[in-house]
Motif scaffolding. Sequence first.
Motif, PDB file in Angstrom:
ATOM      1  N   UNK A 145      -7.199   7.481  17.374  1.00  0.00           N
ATOM      2  CA  UNK A 145      -6.935   8.218  16.424  1.00  0.00           C
ATOM      3  C   UNK A 145      -7.600   7.862  14.962  1.00  0.00           C
ATOM      4  N   UNK A 146      -8.187   6.640  14.900  1.00  0.00           N
ATOM      5  CA  UNK A 146      -8.638   6.234  13.566  1.00  0.00           C
ATOM      6  C   UNK A 146     -10.057   7.043  13.671  1.00  0.00           C
TER       7      UNK A 146
ATOM      8  N   UNK B 162      -5.908   9.144   8.680  1.00  0.00           N
ATOM      9  CA  UNK B 162      -5.307   9.837   7.363  1.00  0.00           C
ATOM     10  C   UNK B 162      -3.872   9.687   7.288  1.00  0.00           C
ATOM     11  N   UNK B 163      -3.234   9.950   8.701  1.00  0.00           N
ATOM     12  CA  UNK B 163      -1.723  10.075   8.646  1.00  0.00           C
ATOM     13  C   UNK B 163      -1.148   8.589   8.399  1.00  0.00           C
TER      14      UNK B 163
ATOM     15  N   UNK C 130       0.784  -1.165   0.050  1.00  0.00           N
ATOM     16  CA  UNK C 130       0.107  -0.228   0.039  1.00  0.00           C
ATOM     17  C   UNK C 130       0.915   1.224   0.176  1.00  0.00           C
ATOM     18  N   UNK C 131       1.968   1.048   0.796  1.00  0.00           N
ATOM     19  CA  UNK C 131       2.831   2.427   0.931  1.00  0.00           C
ATOM     20  C   UNK C 131       3.527   2.674  -0.523  1.00  0.00           C
TER      21      UNK C 131
ATOM     22  N   UNK D 164      -1.993   6.884   5.987  1.00  0.00           N
ATOM     23  CA  UNK D 164      -1.840   6.806   4.621  1.00  0.00           C
ATOM     24  C   UNK D 164      -0.855   7.619   4.106  1.00  0.00           C
ATOM     25  N   UNK D 165      -0.250   8.361   4.679  1.00  0.00           N
ATOM     26  CA  UNK D 165       0.665   9.486   4.347  1.00  0.00           C
ATOM     27  C   UNK D 165       2.126   8.973   4.835  1.00  0.00           C
ATOM     28  N   UNK D 166       2.212   8.036   5.395  1.00  0.00           N
ATOM     29  CA  UNK D 166       3.654   7.478   5.791  1.00  0.00           C
ATOM     30  C   UNK D 166       4.426   6.670   4.954  1.00  0.00           C
ATOM     31  N   UNK D 167       3.859   6.659   3.652  1.00  0.00           N
ATOM     32  CA  UNK D 167       4.625   5.931   2.532  1.00  0.00           C
ATOM     33  C   UNK D 167       6.005   6.680   2.439  1.00  0.00           C
TER      34      UNK D 167
END
Length: 130
Positions: A106-107, A124-125, A32-33, A127-130
């Motif tokens: 958090x979720x 959301x974060x 996913x990342x 999904x941003x840690x890629x």
Amino acid sequence: MGKHAASYEPLTVARLGALLTGADDSRRWRLVAEFLEEYRWEPREDRGTLLDGEPAYTGDEHWDVFLAALAEHLSAKDGRGAPSWVETRSLRRFWFPFNTSAARVDAVVHAPAAFRRRGVYVSAHELDVA
């Protein structure tokens, strides 16, 4: 070198679904990342094509719904409507992929709408840690 660059094709959500099939969760999150990283590098006007093809079912309903939520979420961020295939996928019971008490709180607070309305609670974060 140049020949390899010309043959590069970014990961599509349909291909991502195929790669998730049979993988363990840690590998799934790495994939996913990787998808998110490749998606970010594509020109905005080309990104929709990465989401249009419906992924085959992975054998895990949670991940099938996650892919739909992801496609809708990314489409919305780019100001596009979601691909039509996402409409048929949602969970009957909530799913917290990161299931610690802190991650759950958090979720619940930060899950993007596309995920929340399908019962997938991921902030959301994550999904941003890629």
